[in-house]
Each structure stands twice: as structure tokens, then as C-alpha cells.
Design a protein around this motif. Sequence first.
Motif, short mmCIF file in Angstrom:
data_model
loop_
_atom_site.label_atom_id
_atom_site.label_comp_id
_atom_site.label_asym_id
_atom_site.label_seq_id
_atom_site.Cartn_x
_atom_site.Cartn_y
_atom_site.Cartn_z
N GLU A 69 0.80 -1.21 0.00
CA GLU A 69 0.00 0.00 0.00
C GLU A 69 0.84 1.27 0.00
OE1 GLU A 69 -2.69 -0.22 3.26
OE2 GLU A 69 -4.13 -1.44 2.14
N CYS A 124 4.36 2.08 -5.30
CA CYS A 124 3.61 1.93 -6.56
C CYS A 124 4.51 2.18 -7.76
CB CYS A 124 2.42 2.88 -6.60
SG CYS A 124 2.89 4.62 -6.70
N TYR A 152 -2.96 5.22 -2.29
CA TYR A 152 -4.22 5.64 -2.90
C TYR A 152 -4.85 6.83 -2.18
CZ TYR A 152 -5.52 2.15 0.62
OH TYR A 152 -5.60 1.40 1.78
N GLU A 154 -4.42 2.94 -9.53
CA GLU A 154 -5.26 1.77 -9.69
C GLU A 154 -4.42 0.52 -9.47
OE1 GLU A 154 -6.80 1.67 -13.63
OE2 GLU A 154 -4.83 1.65 -14.59
N TRP A 155 -5.09 -0.56 -9.13
CA TRP A 155 -4.41 -1.83 -8.91
C TRP A 155 -4.18 -2.52 -10.25
CZ3 TRP A 155 -1.76 -4.23 -5.30
CH2 TRP A 155 -1.52 -5.60 -5.42
N GLU A 165 -3.38 -5.98 -12.07
CA GLU A 165 -3.31 -7.43 -11.91
C GLU A 165 -2.04 -8.00 -12.53
OE1 GLU A 165 -5.09 -9.44 -10.21
OE2 GLU A 165 -6.60 -8.00 -9.54
N GLN A 204 0.71 -6.86 -10.09
CA GLN A 204 0.38 -7.10 -8.68
C GLN A 204 0.90 -5.97 -7.79
OE1 GLN A 204 -1.46 -9.91 -7.13
NE2 GLN A 204 -2.13 -9.67 -9.25
N TYR A 226 0.11 -1.34 -7.14
CA TYR A 226 -0.61 -0.14 -7.54
C TYR A 226 0.20 0.59 -8.62
CZ TYR A 226 -3.92 -0.58 -3.68
OH TYR A 226 -4.90 -1.02 -2.85
#
Length: 807
Positions: free
Chosen positions: A109, A112, A228, A234-235, A237, A240, A242
Motif C-alpha cells: 500500500e 507503486c 491511494y 489503480e491496482w 493485476e 500485482q 498499484y
Amino acid sequence: MEYKPYYDQLVKALDQTRINEFSTEDLERELFYLECNPWEAKYFLDVKSQIKDPVENTPGMIVVYALGISNDKPKKRFPIKYGSLPDNDFDTTCRDKIKDYKVKTYGLEHVCLIGTKGTFKVAGAIKAVMRQIYPEVPFDYVNDITDTIQRWEKVITKQVMDEEGEDAVKLLTQKDILERIVAEDTKIKTFLESYPQANDEINNMIGQAVSRGVHAAGLCMSPDRPIYEVCPCEWSEDHQMYVTSPEMKAVEISGLIKYDYLGLSTLSVIRDTRRKLKRDRGIDFDKNKIDLFDQDVWRKFTLPAMTLEGIFQFKTPTFEKAMVRIKKPEAFNSPDSASVMVATIRPGPMGAGVDDMLMDVMNGKLHVKHALPQLEPILKESYGLLIYQEQIMGIMREIGQLNEGDIAKFIKAVSKKDPDIMASYKEKYMKGVKAQKIDESLATKIWEDILKFGGYGFNKAHSMSYGLNAYITQYLNHYYREDFISCSIPHLKDEEFRRFYPAWQDVIRPPNVNLSKAEENATHKGKVYLAFNEIKFVASQGKDIEKHAPYKNADDFALRSITDANLGLKPFKCVVLAGGADCLAPKDMDVMDFRKDLISKYVAIKNGVEPLTPEEKVEGVTIADKKGKMTKTLQKALDELQVINKMPKISMLLRQVGLLNTSSCDYHLYMIDRIPHIESVMRAPVKRFRELYECDDRDLVTIIGFVTEAPMIKKVKKQGKNQGRDMAFITVEQSGQTLKIGVGADVLERDRESDTYRNGVVANTKYSYPLIVTGSLSKKDGELMIWAERLSVPSLKDILATEKLKI
């Protein structure tokens, strides 16, 4: 996350000897601030953990100096808070490991990636629109239009750079480029007018987002709050992690700490060379203990001993052109010299003519006189010229009397080219000038210079690091040449190998089945034997060849390639054709005959028959077919051998056309190798591009180069007899250097009626082909160009098939 323990850890990590150089009051002031903001203590520990050696010219905090992050001792007291912590640039070879370390340390968190977006350029927009609206238009036609546009884009960008500078290039939009192309090229204008509906859609689509991506080197961190909550993200995928919004302005305003982890292959070259020296020679090379003022090494940067192949930064054609201009080698003799050159040979400074001033100073043609005595110690390290951002900071400190907090904000505005923020500091600057009773007209002139040169001022920590790495690579090249070359080759692009090979050909050898390794170049008695993985179709089977070496003779190699190494015909054939088994050839036997015999032996053993007798070899595959075993496979291998047989010794290296991993490289090398032969045929000297710098303006010269893209045809605009007629500009390449060839209207029209034109001087758009040019050399504004009087295009077939080159 609890950050208080990191403050305690920082205090313990401070070097007591360095702390004692400052007053207790100054140190306690910094520590009090960090105790109140303990996550910033974690930031400094984080930076410290990612560097091995101290750097120069970082922000002048006592804590930074005492942690060993910097060797720059803070000179005076200043406010601690800068408004934001500095961005960090790291050169590394292990970006993925660092990313994993960050995530593990701070949590998902708080870390990023930086998002990017791709936008439609002119060529892409045309292809997309034509595919949707006019699908019946032939693809080849649309492709020809977009290829022309892309070539024009390069020409226009260079023209704007030369005439208006780097800032103008950054302001140049794709729509501006399209407008300029339409004004210059009637073919593009006609195309757009022929499809009016597409024309409108193309203009609407240019600049629109077409893709999302992730910055390859960028990473952001928010230690005290989740990412965030700080900026739009945004996350992902796929990653894996941000990912921030692609709007970088939003990221910068949010106050995130930004890291750039730049992949630098030179660090891998230095590391691999150091390990190789330790393993093979028992030499413990330590870059921190070498003599940085070894004049034998520095002399290799300049003529007459110049050797720049493989040297970090200096190996490019742009740097080579610059170094050739240094007429006094003693002027380039220290890390400061290399640092200044790295900071100067960039588009911005060169566009403003700073490189010309630097050359004049280094060659003794220009003597810099400082407007104020305070400038001399600040600019001394860069030959009296304003080069570094740190020098701007020094001027603002000594002449403008600004504090370090304001200076840090000002220099950031300068680097971002933000005129509003820069202008806001002029009042403070002039206030400091008045306080020192400095002539305001002189101070104003210095301020204007700061605004002018500051736009491309380079960070000294960056350029000094690059300059030192350049020296380290040159040091390795000078004292451990074969080891350095061996470790450099895997990191070279094809174009770089082609440029460096002529200087390295005395060292580089083909693979050797008894000496080479599968994935690493081997050195033996001053020679570099290339690895098996450089050969096409060998790949992992090189490990089997290496594992079962040495081989006693050709029969032993042919047999054990099948029984032990399990080598198929294709990889076996490629190893043989690349010269890998030449070490097993009898001394009295022609190497090409040996290769032919060796392939025959392999095929015979593989198929369980006796090798062909000399009489059977004369009849070739016919007799082999009668045995029912050796068929077209052997004949194909022998046919390929005949092609290679017609090429010189250079072709025995790995980079052979069609067989090995570097396309067309050998053909280029072959032509350059044939320059002496071309000279004898033409009865005139043929210049290598580097030698043109020593010629005078308007000298008649002959060169040979390779045309790698279709020439640019333009209409003559200048009033006179040629107005409205076609002329051409051709870019040719030789050993990685490029040169522009101008073809006037008379020469172009004459050659359009000759074989030269039909062979492809103007028509060829797909392939690289050789071009021999005789013409008048132009050295206007230091840029080399030849106005052609005669053009010749020898064909590849003629070159390979005969010893006489058709001119």
C-alpha cells in the motif's frame, strides 16, 4: 507502520568522526526535525542502503554527510525543510530485486509503479483511420505514406533542434509536424486531399491516448500514508502492484518520493570483468583503489591514441566527433574533464553552442573572463563555463545570498523549466546583490545567463558518476583489454559490434570447440574466443560441446558430437561454418576444404556409412545418393560453404549473413575491409568517416557507406536555374557513424538515367546497400556533409562473386 525505531537506527548509524566536524547546535536541529518526522529518517536509511560508494553534491545536510551518503561536507547553516524530499536516480542491474525489497520493507500500500500512456502519432493515426474508413486502399500504399512521414519527422525534429534548440523540440506537437510535412511534400499533401473524410479523423486522433503502460525504471513511495490516499492510482493485476495515473503532473504535486532505477549495462560489464579477473588471473580489481590520474589511460580518450570502442558514454559517434576536436590532449586529463564532457555533449548544450565554447577553451582559442571574482571558484572545475546545476546553486548562494531551502526550490524550477517559479526568486536574488554592493547590471547579466544555461544545466553528481565509469572502462580496456572486450561483447547491440569490430579484430576469434564456453566468451593467450550461444541453432547444445571437450582431432569431434554431445546436423554444421572446429584442422590443409570434409564425416557417421573418397567427392552428391544415405542435406551445407568461401577472413567470425546471430553485420565489415581494394580500383584514396574531420572544407573526397533508409527527395526552393527541380539527401552509415550526402539536381537527373538509379540510390526503401560517393566536403557549422559529384552502387552479387569491384 511504526517509524520511530528508524530514527533510533539512523542516530546509531551516524559517523562520529564526521559529526565532530560540526557544532552540536546544527546537528541537534536536524535530529529534532527527523525525530518529529521519523519516516524521513527511514528515507535516508533507505537511500544509504542502495548505494555502495558515497556520491558527490547531494543536499548539504549534516545527516547525509554523516551517514556516508555524500562526501560533500555542508558549508553553512540552512533551513532543513525543502518542501519535498529529493528525487533519486540510481543506476543498477537488479531493478526487480530492488522493487521486491521496497514492497517487503514498506508494504504494497506504500509503494507503486509509475503509469504511462501512449498516444497516436501521425503515422499511427493514418494507419488506424485508413484501416477503418478506407479498407480497400492497399496496405503497401498506406505503409509507403507512413514510412515517408516517419522519415520527415526525423528531418523536421533535427531541423528545429539545430535552428531553435531543445526547448522548441519539446514544444513541437505531432500536428505541427504534419503541417510542416504537408507544406514540404506534395505526395503527402495529395494523399490527404484524396481522402478528405480520413483527413479530419486523422487530425482528431493525433495526440489521443491509445495505450496504457508502466514506466520501466520508475517507482514511487509514500511511507506515511497508503498510496491511494495521496494520488490517483489503480491496482494492476499484471504487476500485482498499484500504478499511478499517467498524468505525471498529478504525481509530482502529490509529493510522492520518486525513484528512477536505470538499467545500466556498463555496470554489468565492470562487474563481469572484475569477476573474470579474479577467477582467471587471481587479480582482485577494486575500482575504488585505481589511480584516477593515470595519464596513460587518459591519453586513450584523445588523438592520436584515441580508443573509444566500448567506453561508457564515449563510445557513441556523437562523443567520438567531439573528442576528435580536442587538439590538446593534456587538456583532457582528469575526472573533472570527463564529467564536463558528459554534461556538455547532450542535445541542449550542443544546441546552444556550449560544446563549441568548451572546445575553444580546451584548445586555448578562448580565455574565459569572469564578470565577478566570486564566479571563479564556482566555475573553475568546468573550464570557466556554466555547466552544472550545482554551479547555479553556488551562484545563487554566493551572489544572491539565498538560503539553501530557496536554492533547492529554485534549482528544481530550473530543471523543470518553470519560468513563473524562477521569476519569483529574482527579487530575493537582487536583494542579495544589493546587500553585497555588486553592480546590478552585471548581476542582471548573470541572472539572464542562469535562465539561459540553467534550462540544460546537468547534475554534477550524475555527470561525475558517468565520467568516472567512463574512466573505469577505459582503465580496464588499457590494462586488461581481452578480458574487457570479452565481457563487453554480450552487452553490445549489433550496430555497436559492427562499429567496434575493426578495432577489436586483432583480439576476437570464432568459437573454438576446445576453448569456448557455452554462454561466456573465453580468453586464451590474449585472444577472445566467442561463446557457442552466439551461433544460430546451437543454443543450449553449446553446453554439451563444452562438457565433452577437449577433442583430439576432427574424427574425434565428428564422432563424439553424435555419441556424447548428441549434436544434430544443423547445429554441427553451424559450429563448423563459424570456424569452431578450425583448431582441429591439419596445418597443411585449406580451412575451407577441412570444413567440407568435417561435415562429410559427420553425415557419414550419422548415417552409418563410410566417408566419401576423394574420387566420390568430385562427383559430389550423385555418388552419395547411390549409397542411399547422404542426400540433399549435405549438398545444402556445401552450397552454403561455397558462399562463405568467397568472403574474406572476417567472415569466419560469428556474425555471418544468414548463419549467425547478427544480421548483415559481416557484409558491412566486409565492405569496409575492402577499402584498400576499392582504392586500387578507383585509383583514389577512400576516406573513413573519422578521417574527414582532418580534411579541409571543399576538399574532393571519396567515401563508401551504407544507405539504410530511402533518400529524401525535395524540391529546390531557392530562386535560380534549379528552382522547382528535384534534389535528394541520402544518409549513409559506416562503422556506426552517419553522414549526410547531398545530391544536386544535375547529378540526380544524370544518375536517374544510369544503372546507379535503377540499382536503388533513390528507389530502394527496404534493404541496406552500399554506396560509393565522390564529392565536395562541406564542414559548415562543424557538421560534415558531402555534395555528390559521382555515385556508384556495387551489387552484393558482384562483390561476393569476383575479386574486382564494379565501380
